[in-house]
Design a protein around this motif. Structure first.
Motif, mmCIF file in Angstrom:
data_model
loop_
_atom_site.group_PDB
_atom_site.id
_atom_site.type_symbol
_atom_site.label_atom_id
_atom_site.label_comp_id
_atom_site.label_asym_id
_atom_site.label_seq_id
_atom_site.Cartn_x
_atom_site.Cartn_y
_atom_site.Cartn_z
ATOM 1 N N ALA A 49 7.761 -38.549 -68.100
ATOM 2 C CA ALA A 49 9.109 -37.989 -68.242
ATOM 3 C C ALA A 49 10.167 -39.082 -68.231
ATOM 4 C CB ALA A 49 9.374 -36.965 -67.143
ATOM 5 N N GLY A 53 12.696 -39.855 -71.137
ATOM 6 C CA GLY A 53 14.122 -39.816 -70.827
ATOM 7 C C GLY A 53 14.854 -41.082 -71.233
ATOM 8 N N CYS A 56 15.280 -40.759 -74.932
ATOM 9 C CA CYS A 56 16.247 -39.719 -75.290
ATOM 10 C C CYS A 56 17.673 -40.113 -74.923
ATOM 11 C CB CYS A 56 15.880 -38.396 -74.621
ATOM 12 S SG CYS A 56 14.419 -37.614 -75.348
ATOM 13 N N TYR A 159 14.376 -32.530 -73.388
ATOM 14 C CA TYR A 159 14.243 -33.368 -72.194
ATOM 15 C C TYR A 159 15.302 -32.994 -71.157
ATOM 16 C CZ TYR A 159 14.593 -37.256 -69.000
ATOM 17 O OH TYR A 159 14.670 -38.003 -67.850
#
Length: 184
Positions: A49, A53, A56, A159
């Protein structure tokens, strides 16, 4: 930071947890503000994640103002206290109008002077409200940003919805947060 999770203690952290923390702290964020101390209880999820992240947040191909607008649309949609608290000042510093941000926070449709801002808002809002994006909005986004950036925009929205769900589920607040932008 959370009423629902035990306090994370670095002294008892696993090697996998320490590795994730080091990756986050040495990366572009440089801090653990946000969902990371929730995700750390599942270090494999945390690692995947946090890497998603970082992409993103920093590498979608969108200008920072537009990325932050999409993040604020998400934070407002999910009424995510910490997400809003963290990203609101970043959005304003990136040039997003305070009037647009306040309209989002209070669940009103903003007035847009910039066509790109309106397009990001329309795309994000359609996806959240209808679970689809109309042909007209999709075509406009692709014409303006290209397929790669539109794919990345969908990833960014997904996200930050994950971030909001994590923060909301575990009652997490941002570092130093004393005010709540949304009523509980």
């Amino acid at each position: 930071m959370s009423k629902r999770l035990p306090d994370f203690q670095i002294a008892t952290a696993s090697d996998a947890q320490k590795a994730v923390l080091q990756d986050i702290l040495s990366g572009p964020r440089g801090n653990l503000n946000g969902p990371f101390l929730g995700w750390i209880f599942s270090p494999e999820l945390a690692q995947h994640a946090q890497k998603l992240g970082a992409f993103c947040r920093y590498d979608t191909g969108l200008p920072l103002r537009l990325s932050e607008l999409a993040i604020l649309v998400t934070a407002a949609r999910w009424r995510s206290q910490a997400e809003w608290h963290i990203h609101h000042p970043i959005a304003l510093d990136a040039g997003l109008s305070a009037d647009i941000a306040e309209a989002l926070r209070t669940n009103r449709t903003p007035t847009f002077a910039d066509a790109d801002d309106k397009l990001i808002f329309d795309f994000s809002t359609e996806l959240y409200e209808t679970k689809r994006v109309s042909d007209a909005t999709y075509d406009a986004a692709v014409a303006r940003f290209g397929h790669v950036v539109v794919v990345n925009l969908v990833g960014l929205l997904g996200y930050y919805a994950l971030v909001a769900m994590t923060l909301n589920t575990f009652g997490m607040r941002a570092e130093g947060q004393t005010d709540l932008p949304f009523a509980e």
